[in-house]
Design a protein around this motif. Structure first.
Motif, short mmCIF file in Angstrom:
data_model
loop_
_atom_site.label_atom_id
_atom_site.label_comp_id
_atom_site.label_asym_id
_atom_site.label_seq_id
_atom_site.Cartn_x
_atom_site.Cartn_y
_atom_site.Cartn_z
N THR A 97 0.83 -1.20 0.00
CA THR A 97 0.00 0.00 0.00
C THR A 97 0.87 1.25 0.00
O THR A 97 0.60 2.21 -0.73
N LEU A 108 -2.77 7.53 -1.00
CA LEU A 108 -2.50 7.09 0.37
C LEU A 108 -3.20 8.05 1.33
O LEU A 108 -2.69 9.12 1.64
N ARG A 112 -5.36 4.70 5.47
CA ARG A 112 -4.29 3.76 5.12
C ARG A 112 -3.10 3.95 6.07
O ARG A 112 -2.46 2.97 6.46
N GLY A 222 -2.97 -2.19 -4.43
CA GLY A 222 -3.54 -1.90 -3.12
C GLY A 222 -4.87 -2.57 -2.88
O GLY A 222 -5.22 -2.93 -1.75
N GLY A 262 -5.36 -4.44 7.65
CA GLY A 262 -5.42 -4.47 6.19
C GLY A 262 -6.84 -4.49 5.67
O GLY A 262 -7.17 -3.80 4.70
N TRP A 266 -8.74 -1.71 3.34
CA TRP A 266 -9.35 -2.15 2.08
C TRP A 266 -10.84 -1.77 2.05
O TRP A 266 -11.33 -1.24 1.06
N GLU A 269 -11.27 2.15 1.77
CA GLU A 269 -10.88 2.67 0.46
C GLU A 269 -11.86 2.22 -0.62
O GLU A 269 -12.17 2.96 -1.54
#
Length: 276
Positions: A97, A108, A112, A222, A262, A266, A269
């Protein structure tokens, strides 16, 4: 991506069983030379077009990154549990990422960054530096995660313009050449069981690379990275079934922290993209 991770986990389990029998360098050489032989056979009708690449230096870097990552990880799984090593290694989606933002301009955001910090805490929970259970071999999967992140990012970049077979061919080229020289003084004649394990490493290693290259050629690094956390489940299962390795409480806690970080990144985003 999930299928690639499954194949990787099977290769890792096989390597963990093979390394004590013939040594780490011969096991590495098997993984690379075997893949090269199989790939050369599969692309024999594509020569010489398959050798043409727009990114010779990046292809060399990909091969170098993967060699370093595999070497470090093989050392790790030969000395600590498969679940522990894989859990530490699974910090690499967070590293991807960061790299995707820096090198591929994929963005970013603050969420994140929070996820990155939480994942690092998870890795420290597993490694536990300074604790009586700390093993210096736990550092090797962490270094491997850095190298595999570089490999994935380079694969993502060249995947837009390169044929998948070209990338697969160059993936193992550098490692095969280097290890073919190093394996000679370290060679141990394999028995029947070792030969069977060597064949499995070739099959799993080649399949995993083919699937990974295909995945990274079609999706954002990503976005795909969190699916790598399925490896935690696979590695824990193989560790219990084949090596009677039961991860301790702190390994499970650290793995859950890393995976949660993570998945959170995810999810947020993906939600943001959907709104846009």
């Amino acid at each position: 991506m999930v299928a690639a991770v499954l194949a990787f986990s099977l290769m890792d389990a096989t390597a963990k069983a093979l390394s004590p029998r013939i040594g780490i360098i011969p096991a590495l050489w098997t993984r690379y030379a075997g893949q090269m032989i199989l790939v050369l056979f599969l692309v024999r009708h594509r020569f010489p077009a398959v050798l043409k690449t727009r990114y010779p230096l990046l292809q060399l870097m990909r091969s170098l990154f993967l060699l370093c990552a595999t070497w470090c990880f093989f050392i790790g799984i030969s000395n600590i549990g498969l679940a522990e090593a894989t859990a530490i290694m699974n910090i690499n989606p967070i590293l991807i990422t960061i790299g995707a933002a820096v090198f591929l301009k994929e963005g970013l955001g603050p969420r994140r960054l929070i996820g990155i910090g939480i994942a690092l805490i998870g890795a420290l929970i597993i490694i536990r530096p300074g604790a009586s259970v700390f093993s210096p071999y736990a550092i090797y999967p962490l270094v491997a995660a850095m190298f595999i992140s570089g490999y994935n990012l380079a694969t993502r970049f060249v995947g837009k313009d390169e044929n998948i077979w070209t990338s697969l061919l160059y993936t193992g080229l550098f490692g095969t050449l280097v290890l073919s020289v190093m394996v000679v003084p370290n060679w141990t004649p394999p028995d029947a069981t070792s030969i069977g394990l060597m064949i499995l490493i070739v099959i799993f290693g080649t399949t995993s690379q083919l699937l990974l290259i295909q995945a990274l050629s079609q999706g954002e690094a990503g976005l795909l990275a969190p699916f790598g956390y399925t490896g935690l489940i696979f590695a824990t299962f193989w560790g219990v079934v084949f090596f009677a390795e039961f991860p301790d409480m702190w390994t499970i806690v650290g793995a859950l922290v890393i995976a949660s970080a993570g998945i959170y990144v995810w999810h947020r985003e993906t939600f943001r993209r959907a709104k846009e």
